[in-house]
Design a protein around this motif. Structure first.
Motif, PDB file in Angstrom:
ATOM      1  N   ILE A  20      10.973 -21.130  -2.031  1.00 27.08           N
ATOM      2  CA  ILE A  20       9.893 -21.271  -3.011  1.00 27.08           C
ATOM      3  C   ILE A  20       8.670 -21.770  -2.261  1.00 27.08           C
ATOM      4  O   ILE A  20       8.713 -22.834  -1.651  1.00 27.08           O
ATOM      5  N   VAL A  29       3.158 -23.021  -7.825  1.00 30.24           N
ATOM      6  CA  VAL A  29       4.151 -22.190  -7.157  1.00 30.24           C
ATOM      7  C   VAL A  29       3.501 -20.845  -6.849  1.00 30.24           C
ATOM      8  O   VAL A  29       2.997 -20.165  -7.744  1.00 30.24           O
ATOM      9  N   LEU A  32       8.053 -16.527  -4.336  1.00 34.03           N
ATOM     10  CA  LEU A  32       9.413 -16.760  -3.864  1.00 34.03           C
ATOM     11  C   LEU A  32       9.749 -15.646  -2.889  1.00 34.03           C
ATOM     12  O   LEU A  32       9.539 -14.462  -3.186  1.00 34.03           O
ATOM     13  N   TRP A  34      12.482 -14.733   0.809  1.00 32.74           N
ATOM     14  CA  TRP A  34      13.796 -15.034   1.367  1.00 32.74           C
ATOM     15  C   TRP A  34      13.694 -15.302   2.853  1.00 32.74           C
ATOM     16  O   TRP A  34      12.931 -14.655   3.567  1.00 32.74           O
ATOM     17  N   ARG A  54      13.831  -8.053   2.573  1.00 37.25           N
ATOM     18  CA  ARG A  54      15.081  -7.378   2.202  1.00 37.25           C
ATOM     19  C   ARG A  54      14.880  -5.869   2.125  1.00 37.25           C
ATOM     20  O   ARG A  54      15.804  -5.113   2.386  1.00 37.25           O
ATOM     21  N   ASP A  78      17.393 -28.394  -1.249  1.00 42.74           N
ATOM     22  CA  ASP A  78      17.909 -29.001  -2.474  1.00 42.74           C
ATOM     23  C   ASP A  78      19.284 -29.624  -2.264  1.00 42.74           C
ATOM     24  O   ASP A  78      19.848 -29.581  -1.169  1.00 42.74           O
ATOM     25  N   ALA A  83      18.659 -23.713  -1.487  1.00 50.25           N
ATOM     26  CA  ALA A  83      17.306 -23.295  -1.865  1.00 50.25           C
ATOM     27  C   ALA A  83      16.313 -24.182  -1.132  1.00 50.25           C
ATOM     28  O   ALA A  83      16.604 -25.349  -0.827  1.00 50.25           O
ATOM     29  N   PHE A 103       2.919 -15.514  -9.524  1.00 50.60           N
ATOM     30  CA  PHE A 103       3.375 -15.816 -10.895  1.00 50.60           C
ATOM     31  C   PHE A 103       2.161 -15.924 -11.814  1.00 50.60           C
ATOM     32  O   PHE A 103       1.780 -17.014 -12.230  1.00 50.60           O
TER      33      PHE A 103
ATOM     34  N   ARG B  14      23.701  -8.257  -9.128  1.00 49.36           N
ATOM     35  CA  ARG B  14      24.671  -9.104  -9.827  1.00 49.36           C
ATOM     36  C   ARG B  14      24.230  -9.359 -11.273  1.00 49.36           C
ATOM     37  O   ARG B  14      24.886 -10.096 -12.009  1.00 49.36           O
ATOM     38  N   PRO B  18      16.440 -15.306  -9.889  1.00 48.71           N
ATOM     39  CA  PRO B  18      16.257 -16.731  -9.603  1.00 48.71           C
ATOM     40  C   PRO B  18      15.175 -17.334 -10.491  1.00 48.71           C
ATOM     41  O   PRO B  18      14.114 -16.734 -10.684  1.00 48.71           O
ATOM     42  N   ILE B  20      12.882 -20.685 -10.962  1.00 53.64           N
ATOM     43  CA  ILE B  20      12.346 -21.917 -10.397  1.00 53.64           C
ATOM     44  C   ILE B  20      11.932 -22.808 -11.561  1.00 53.64           C
ATOM     45  O   ILE B  20      11.095 -22.413 -12.374  1.00 53.64           O
ATOM     46  N   LEU B  32      16.245 -24.916  -8.531  1.00 53.63           N
ATOM     47  CA  LEU B  32      16.328 -23.460  -8.633  1.00 53.63           C
ATOM     48  C   LEU B  32      17.712 -23.121  -9.164  1.00 53.63           C
ATOM     49  O   LEU B  32      18.724 -23.627  -8.665  1.00 53.63           O
ATOM     50  N   TRP B  34      19.974 -19.796 -11.583  1.00 49.26           N
ATOM     51  CA  TRP B  34      20.000 -18.349 -11.798  1.00 49.26           C
ATOM     52  C   TRP B  34      20.163 -18.021 -13.268  1.00 49.26           C
ATOM     53  O   TRP B  34      20.892 -18.707 -13.987  1.00 49.26           O
ATOM     54  N   ARG B  54      26.953 -19.369 -11.209  1.00 43.94           N
ATOM     55  CA  ARG B  54      27.636 -18.423 -10.334  1.00 43.94           C
ATOM     56  C   ARG B  54      29.024 -18.908  -9.953  1.00 43.94           C
ATOM     57  O   ARG B  54      29.937 -18.120  -9.744  1.00 43.94           O
ATOM     58  N   ASP B  82      10.936 -10.066 -10.020  1.00 45.36           N
ATOM     59  CA  ASP B  82      12.276 -10.455  -9.586  1.00 45.36           C
ATOM     60  C   ASP B  82      12.419 -11.951  -9.300  1.00 45.36           C
ATOM     61  O   ASP B  82      13.349 -12.368  -8.592  1.00 45.36           O
ATOM     62  N   ALA B  83      11.520 -12.746  -9.874  1.00 44.87           N
ATOM     63  CA  ALA B  83      11.648 -14.203  -9.809  1.00 44.87           C
ATOM     64  C   ALA B  83      10.896 -14.792 -10.991  1.00 44.87           C
ATOM     65  O   ALA B  83       9.904 -14.218 -11.459  1.00 44.87           O
ATOM     66  N   LEU B  84      11.383 -15.944 -11.471  1.00 41.58           N
ATOM     67  CA  LEU B  84      10.775 -16.615 -12.623  1.00 41.58           C
ATOM     68  C   LEU B  84      10.361 -18.036 -12.267  1.00 41.58           C
ATOM     69  O   LEU B  84      10.999 -18.679 -11.429  1.00 41.58           O
ATOM     70  N   VAL B  85       9.306 -18.506 -12.914  1.00 42.24           N
ATOM     71  CA  VAL B  85       8.976 -19.932 -12.926  1.00 42.24           C
ATOM     72  C   VAL B  85       9.090 -20.395 -14.375  1.00 42.24           C
ATOM     73  O   VAL B  85       8.458 -19.816 -15.264  1.00 42.24           O
TER      74      VAL B  85
END
Lengths: 111, 111
Positions: A20, A29, A32, A34, A54, A78, A83, A103, B14, B18, B20, B32, B34, B54, B82-85
Motif C-alpha cells: 500500500i 492512499v 496498491l 505488488w 504481474r 503488518d 502486507a 483511488f 480466487r 484486497p 485497505i 489490509l 480481503w 482466507r 482491483d483494489a479497495l480503500v
C-alpha cells in the motif's frame, strides 16, 4: 547501507506481497501494487518504489518513465507480515490517469 | 437502500479483492484484508466491514466478537478496479494484538 532483515515478510505462493503506497505527509492512499523480494530489497536500498508487474512479469521502478518517482520515507509491515505500507514523498501523480491517487472513485456514490 | 453496481470491481482468480482499511479521520492505514463479492455487498449494505477469511474460509464481520466494529464512511476503488480503500470510523483497535493499526512495525528501522 545495512542489509535489512526481510524474514518478517511473508510472501504469498506467487512470491508476492501487497504494498500500500501512502503519501507520507497527507496520509492519502495513492495506490496498491505488488512486491517480490527483489523489488522490496531495491525499494529499501534505493529509497524509491520498485514493484513486480504481474501483467508484464518484470520489475518496475515507479516513475522511471513518467518522472513521477516516489521517494520512500518508511516501510511498515503488518502483524501477520503479509502486507506492507510504503510511506512516500511523490514527485507527481501516482495514477496513470493523471489523478494524484489511483483511488479517485467511490462505490458508495456518496462523495 | 439502493443496490450498488459492483461491476467496476475486478475480483481475482480466487474471487477476492484486497481491501485497505483506513481511518476516515486520521488517514492512518489500519489493516489490509480481503473481500469477496458477498462481503463487499454486506459492507456496503450494512456500513460495517465484512471480509472473507482466507484461512477460515468464511465471512467475518470485523469486531463482531471483540466489539471493535468499523463503521464504513466510504468505499473507494482504484483505476484498475482491483483494489479497495474502505474509510472507517473504528470503535476500537484494528489489530488483534491490541495495537490501533496492524502496521505498527517498520522494516527500515528508522522510526
Amino acid at each position: 547501507m545495512a542489509t535489512t532483515d526481510l524474514s518478517a515478510v511473508q510472501f504469498d505462493d506467487r512470491g508476492l506481497v501487497p504494498a500500500i503506497v501512502q503519501d507520507a505527509t497527507s496520509g492519502e492512499v495513492l495506490m496498491l501494487a505488488w512486491m517480490n523480494e527483489e523489488s522490496l530489497g531495491l525499494t529499501l536500498e534505493r529509497k524509491l518504489t520498485w514493484f513486480w508487474s504481474r501483467s508484464r512479469k518484470e520489475l518496475w521502478n515507479k516513475g522511471a518513465t513518467s518522472g513521477n518517482l516516489q521517494h520512500v520515507a518508511d516501510v511498515l509491515y503488518d502483524c501477520d507480515g503479509d502486507a506492507l505500507v510504503v510511506k512516500v514523498h511523490a514527485d507527481g501523480p501516482a495514477c496513470h490517469t493523471g489523478e494524484r491517487t489511483c483511488f479517485y472513485r467511490s462505490l458508495g456514490g456518496e462523495v
